[in-house]
Design an enzyme around this catalytic site. Sequence first.
Site, mmCIF file in Angstrom:
data_model
loop_
_atom_site.group_PDB
_atom_site.id
_atom_site.type_symbol
_atom_site.label_atom_id
_atom_site.label_comp_id
_atom_site.label_asym_id
_atom_site.label_seq_id
_atom_site.Cartn_x
_atom_site.Cartn_y
_atom_site.Cartn_z
ATOM 1 N N ARG A 253 32.152 2.293 -8.475
ATOM 2 C CA ARG A 253 31.950 1.879 -9.917
ATOM 3 C C ARG A 253 32.759 1.220 -10.343
ATOM 4 N NH1 ARG A 253 33.714 7.669 -8.991
ATOM 5 N NH2 ARG A 253 31.607 9.564 -9.393
ATOM 6 N N LYS B 79 38.009 7.604 -11.387
ATOM 7 C CA LYS B 79 36.725 8.960 -12.788
ATOM 8 C C LYS B 79 36.904 10.723 -11.910
ATOM 9 C CE LYS B 79 32.853 10.585 -14.079
ATOM 10 N NZ LYS B 79 30.987 10.207 -13.683
ATOM 11 N N HIS C 258 26.386 -0.336 -14.137
ATOM 12 C CA HIS C 258 26.444 0.654 -12.852
ATOM 13 C C HIS C 258 24.936 0.642 -12.599
ATOM 14 C CE1 HIS C 258 28.816 4.315 -13.106
ATOM 15 N NE2 HIS C 258 27.375 5.082 -13.172
ATOM 16 N N ARG D 227 26.140 -0.091 -8.432
ATOM 17 C CA ARG D 227 26.746 1.356 -7.862
ATOM 18 C C ARG D 227 24.850 1.722 -7.453
ATOM 19 N NH1 ARG D 227 29.794 5.408 -7.015
ATOM 20 N NH2 ARG D 227 29.344 7.482 -7.229
ATOM 21 N N HIS E 39 28.550 12.581 -5.219
ATOM 22 C CA HIS E 39 27.680 13.720 -6.041
ATOM 23 C C HIS E 39 27.394 14.505 -5.798
ATOM 24 C CE1 HIS E 39 24.597 10.308 -8.311
ATOM 25 N NE2 HIS E 39 26.687 10.341 -8.409
ATOM 26 N N TYR F 56 19.783 10.014 -9.786
ATOM 27 C CA TYR F 56 20.187 8.788 -10.253
ATOM 28 C C TYR F 56 20.418 7.403 -9.568
ATOM 29 C CZ TYR F 56 24.684 6.312 -10.160
ATOM 30 O OH TYR F 56 25.682 5.761 -9.969
#
Length: 174
Positions: A37, A60, A122, A125, A148, A157
Amino acid sequence: MNEVQPIKSIRDISRMKKAMHGRDLLLFTLGINTALRISDLLTLTATDVAGDYITLHEGKTGKSKRIKINAVARKAINELAPADGPLFPSRKGGKAISRVQAYRLLNAAANRAGVNIEIGCHSLRKTAGFHTYKKTGDIAQVMRMLNHATERDTLKYIGITQGTIDETYETLCL
């Protein structure tokens, strides 16, 4: 606000790299090769990338993460990283660049390179996840790499859409 996309084309990745230099190229190269990230990427220092692995606690999730530095990332580090301090120093002094500045430099490079997708921090990633999936076909591995919980979330994603599936059918031709 539009959702940012992975850079799916290797040609577009090459064009992005050619449109960047120095700190900005290092940020892009590490981002697409580590799947970190942006908040974790921007905290890295020269010391963090001195060995064969990057080891950190994700901001995170709080989970520990150990990432093998591949040959492309190592070359970028050797050629572009500062000897000490933050890997991505602000031109104003001592601190690392902000997330906003990272977004601006990525978008400016995309514009220079003619990469016409919604791009943001993002995207780095997502690009790593997309190309890992494309190369391995192993969604479980991509899920673990990105931390995830579900296959469905990971596919969404990394931008595996009906259009991507349609392209696969078109090129299957057995």
